[in-house]
Design a protein around this motif. Sequence first.
Motif, PDB file in Angstrom:
ATOM      1  N   ASN A  24       0.831  -1.203   0.000  1.00 32.49           N
ATOM      2  CA  ASN A  24       0.000   0.000   0.000  1.00 32.49           C
ATOM      3  C   ASN A  24       0.869   1.258   0.000  1.00 32.49           C
ATOM      4  O   ASN A  24       1.537   1.541  -0.962  1.00 32.49           O
ATOM      5  CB  ASN A  24      -0.960  -0.041   1.182  1.00 32.49           C
ATOM      6  CG  ASN A  24      -1.828  -1.288   1.163  1.00 32.49           C
ATOM      7  OD1 ASN A  24      -1.711  -2.139   2.036  1.00 32.49           O
ATOM      8  ND2 ASN A  24      -2.695  -1.419   0.162  1.00 32.49           N
ATOM      9  N   LYS A 327      -7.061   2.384  -2.964  1.00 36.28           N
ATOM     10  CA  LYS A 327      -6.260   1.740  -1.918  1.00 36.28           C
ATOM     11  C   LYS A 327      -5.463   0.535  -2.434  1.00 36.28           C
ATOM     12  O   LYS A 327      -4.555   0.055  -1.752  1.00 36.28           O
ATOM     13  CB  LYS A 327      -7.167   1.320  -0.763  1.00 36.28           C
ATOM     14  CG  LYS A 327      -7.758   2.511  -0.011  1.00 36.28           C
ATOM     15  CD  LYS A 327      -8.661   2.069   1.128  1.00 36.28           C
ATOM     16  CE  LYS A 327      -9.250   3.276   1.848  1.00 36.28           C
ATOM     17  NZ  LYS A 327     -10.163   2.882   2.943  1.00 36.28           N
ATOM     18  N   ILE A 345      -3.442   7.461   7.389  1.00 33.91           N
ATOM     19  CA  ILE A 345      -2.632   6.953   6.279  1.00 33.91           C
ATOM     20  C   ILE A 345      -1.310   6.414   6.815  1.00 33.91           C
ATOM     21  O   ILE A 345      -0.841   5.347   6.405  1.00 33.91           O
ATOM     22  CB  ILE A 345      -2.406   8.052   5.229  1.00 33.91           C
ATOM     23  CG1 ILE A 345      -3.723   8.357   4.504  1.00 33.91           C
ATOM     24  CG2 ILE A 345      -1.322   7.645   4.219  1.00 33.91           C
ATOM     25  CD1 ILE A 345      -3.670   9.516   3.554  1.00 33.91           C
ATOM     26  N   ASN A 348      -1.312   2.889   8.095  1.00 32.22           N
ATOM     27  CA  ASN A 348      -1.338   1.833   7.077  1.00 32.22           C
ATOM     28  C   ASN A 348      -0.151   1.918   6.126  1.00 32.22           C
ATOM     29  O   ASN A 348      -0.212   1.411   5.002  1.00 32.22           O
ATOM     30  CB  ASN A 348      -2.645   1.924   6.275  1.00 32.22           C
ATOM     31  CG  ASN A 348      -3.861   1.675   7.149  1.00 32.22           C
ATOM     32  OD1 ASN A 348      -3.976   0.628   7.770  1.00 32.22           O
ATOM     33  ND2 ASN A 348      -4.758   2.640   7.207  1.00 32.22           N
TER      34      ASN A 348
END
Length: 362
Positions: A24, A327, A345, A348
């Motif tokens: 990610n 995402k 953010i 993650n």
Amino acid sequence: MKIQRLKLLNFRNYEKIELIFSDNYNIIYGNNGSGKTNLVESIYVLALTKSFRGSVDKVLIMNNKDICRIEGNIVDKYKNNYKLIMKDKGKRVKINNTKIDKLSDYISKISVVLFNPDDLRFIKDSPSIRRKAVNLEISQINNGYLKNLNAYNKVLKQRNMYLKTMNINGNSSYEYLDILTNKLVDIGEKIYISRKKYIDLLNERIGDIYNKICGIFDLKLEYISDYRNFDREKIISKYKDNVQRDIILGKTSFGIHHDDIYFKYNNFNLKDYGSEGQQKNAIIAYKLAELDIFYTIRKEYPILILDDLFSELDKYKINNILSLINKDIQTFITTTDIDKIDKNILKNSKVFEIIDGVVRED
């Protein structure tokens, strides 16, 4: 598409490193000059075999070294190992340790979309900058386009050389010039069609994205081409009309090598009438539209690199832009100010701090 593992040897200020990335967000932060851009540049070079900084290959090799290597494990439908080895005398590429003889067969295997502050040149600078960018973008989703482009440039070079010969000799054959002109038109038509399709796809998306970024909808791209509304007879006639001028100049004054793209807002050229903020937002909208086109055509998202995107944006605008990124897209963000990035953010993200070329996972 994701890059899971990256190995560098003698690339810029990195003598030897190996990193494992998140699928990610990957946040890379540190002071200016620490090597943040060098790191994401290596991913770009691995994909496209050249730097987005316009640097000659030899400056990518660490000082006092004679070779550099970039290696990455890329996952799309399959998992493959890509390797680029660079020396003063040239470069070679491998996929799963199999040498790829033609770079045109390698480019388009790894897809990358990049934003860098220098991308404002895309609006501000000459048409050649815009053509180069569009050529690179289409080549990543259409390998045949790159082959057509190489073939066109080869015939264009032959035609220009022959025009110079005609100027010197004064009695050279027009028959051979016609053969070259017809080849140029045949290949040029294919390039024109590919470019027009790509610009049309961008225009289906860019206005809506621009509106979501800054609340203004009326942004579109205008494709300017000598081949506009392609009509073969009229185009051949135009080459013939220009032939004496071309002989005197020793170059081809008509064709798709003069194409340009305008960013238009309320029917005004953003280059001449837009503020720097409007121009920057337009480039961001353009890049986000690219992401969707890549997915539509290739059924997978490219790797996204946002290099120093946030240096002049407020926190609200930054998070507004990040909210528009799917995402599923692996995203690399370089910044000097990690506090500008939303905490949700960051939770993650995999975070890397760089201090003078030393990378530390934070």
